[in-house]
Design an enzyme around this catalytic site. Sequence first.
Site, short mmCIF file in Angstrom:
data_model
loop_
_atom_site.label_atom_id
_atom_site.label_comp_id
_atom_site.label_asym_id
_atom_site.label_seq_id
_atom_site.Cartn_x
_atom_site.Cartn_y
_atom_site.Cartn_z
N ASP A 192 -65.56 -9.64 -14.48
CA ASP A 192 -64.34 -9.13 -15.09
C ASP A 192 -63.95 -9.95 -16.32
O ASP A 192 -64.46 -11.05 -16.55
CB ASP A 192 -63.20 -9.14 -14.06
N ASP A 236 -59.63 1.11 -15.37
CA ASP A 236 -58.94 0.62 -14.18
C ASP A 236 -58.19 1.72 -13.44
O ASP A 236 -57.65 1.47 -12.36
CB ASP A 236 -57.94 -0.49 -14.56
#
Length: 698
Positions: free
Chosen positions: A440, A498
Amino acid sequence: MISHIRAAGTSFLLDARGTGVPSVVHWGRDLGALDEAALTAVADAAVPAVPPSSIDMPLRLTLLPGLTDGWSGRPGISGFSSGDSRNPGAFSLVGVETPAQHKLLVRLANIAGSLAITVEIELSEHGVLGLRSSITNRASTAFELGSLDVILPVPDRASEVLDFSGLWTHERRPQRHRMAHGVWSRESRHGRPGHDDAFLLTVGTPGFGFRTGEVWAVHLAWSGDKRLWAERSALGPATVGAGELLAPGEARVEPGETWTTPWTIAVYSDAGLDGLSAHLHPWIRSWSTITTPRPVVLNTWEAVYFDHDLTTLGELADVAGRVGVERFVLDDGWFSGRTDDRRALGDWFVDRAKWPDGLMPLIDRVHRAGMDFGLWVEPEMINLDSDTAREHPDWVIDADGLSWRFQHVLDLGNPDAFDWIYARIDALLTEYPIRYLKWDHNRDLLTASAHRQTTALYRLIDAVRAAHPTVEIESCASGGARIDLGILRRVDRVWTSDTNDPLERQEIQRYSSIVIPPEYLGGHLGAARSHTTWRTSDLGFRLATALFGSAGIEWNLTAAGEDELASIATWISSYKSLRGLLHSGTVVRADSSDPALSLHGVVSSDGSTGLFAYVASGAPLTALPAPMRFPGLDPDRVYRVAPLSVGAEPRAIQDAAPPWLGNPEGVCLTGVVLAAVGLPAPLLAPEQAALYSVTAVG
């Protein structure tokens, strides 16, 4: 000499006669097999007139255009040497080499002899053009490089521009406008491409669509700061360009050193945006690191967030295994002191309070359920409230500057910081049987050198993959803020956004997949209420949306009902049987006159099968929408079209369905009829999707 490279419907023609920088005569539609006499005739015929009040020779766009050529648009190179305002000055041709078929090396030097540039030009067998430059400083003083870009000509009929913008959870939003005189420039200063990344800048004939029109497109294969632009000059020529966006002083080329730019990827199509995908996807697959079917993933983030314990996650693993999940990924919250997003980032040791016996008890449970194990990491970032930051404050970039999601950036350009983070990742992958890293990157850089950090990131990923070649990596950057062909060379999956809201995902996936093949695009089945938009969606819409990509789940399945679990198991079984088609076929999208209705699909490379989704994102414009037209099929073959269920049926608002849908065997028509005439559509309720299988008969 005149060089002509051609492949897959594309030609690139370079006039390297004389001593000047070679001119780009043509990039676009294939010109056919031309002998030397014909090439000379084409190049000679392309020389323009000399207008009044202009330079006293024909203006020709070179590989490195600038003021010394009479070009007053954006230059191909800028920069200076200390004490020498003439630099870089005019360049001349040293020579052109052809080291391989479809590849050129153009060698240039400036008149002062202080700089040498090599331009690499490659045209793949798939029709994808790649260009990059290397500049060598031959002077005794440093050269401050300002820019070194690729600039390509496009014809005047390419008068409409399409690129993309977006926000967190709303990536890849298309925007169009007509080209006028001047520059339309999209610049990224995020230290990553960003959620508003221009992504792919396309110019084309007016009204070009997914299936129609000529288009010319550029993409920069780079995960740092960059710019893409289109320019129409009052002088006449129109161009597209791409290059790394360099901060002042960031590219200081010392004497004897060489600086190499990222690759600019350029694609031409005479069949609209789908034609770009038809070039790009096979090319990407030719060098892809993916070698096995894309497993069904369950990620724990939206299931448990930071609340980690063996009992809860063990139960989740059991249910995931029962419905057919193949990979279980433990997300944020597993390392020491990590109770929320404000602390402990950078301390990459397993939290003994949550995991007193380490991660093996959970991993064993995951393995018994028939899945492999993956782990979330964010190696490029750090919280100030962490042992690592307290012990090594010099590893933190701009610790006194702005925080973002309560975190700062770890300076990967610092050798000590680089070695530390590599050692921690290596230790985890050595100690535990981890098959997958969700990597990430949750903030913009906002300071320091984006180039330095990006090249260090590439070295770090390359080092991890070299030491652990069986570990797959997913690139996530607050969702889709780092999706480009630079990072794609190093990873096996990208987290597309997301948001798992299917309504948002439909648009995000449609436009992301113009460049990125579906097997890379992670898409998850979420809970009924979206974590990011708070919108509630039917299960059928969520299943149909997450099917088209690298499928997974982000939902606490222990809270799902038995009927829902049965539907999920059916969906997973369908995905496993279809992923061979989904991840190797040709992506197609129908143009629609109604913005609320769309049709997209994948057709096998041999044209024998296809899977299509008809999607209603909102209420249609008319009571009877236009027929569904199925593109990409062999026009002369007969196909059977039939509804396909993957676990839940779409909702329709209609007194009666079209009669052809009442036949359990479907309907048989030729590919040309299905593409040109189509089939009457069901009257889907808003936020629904219907799936159809298409199979060649006989």
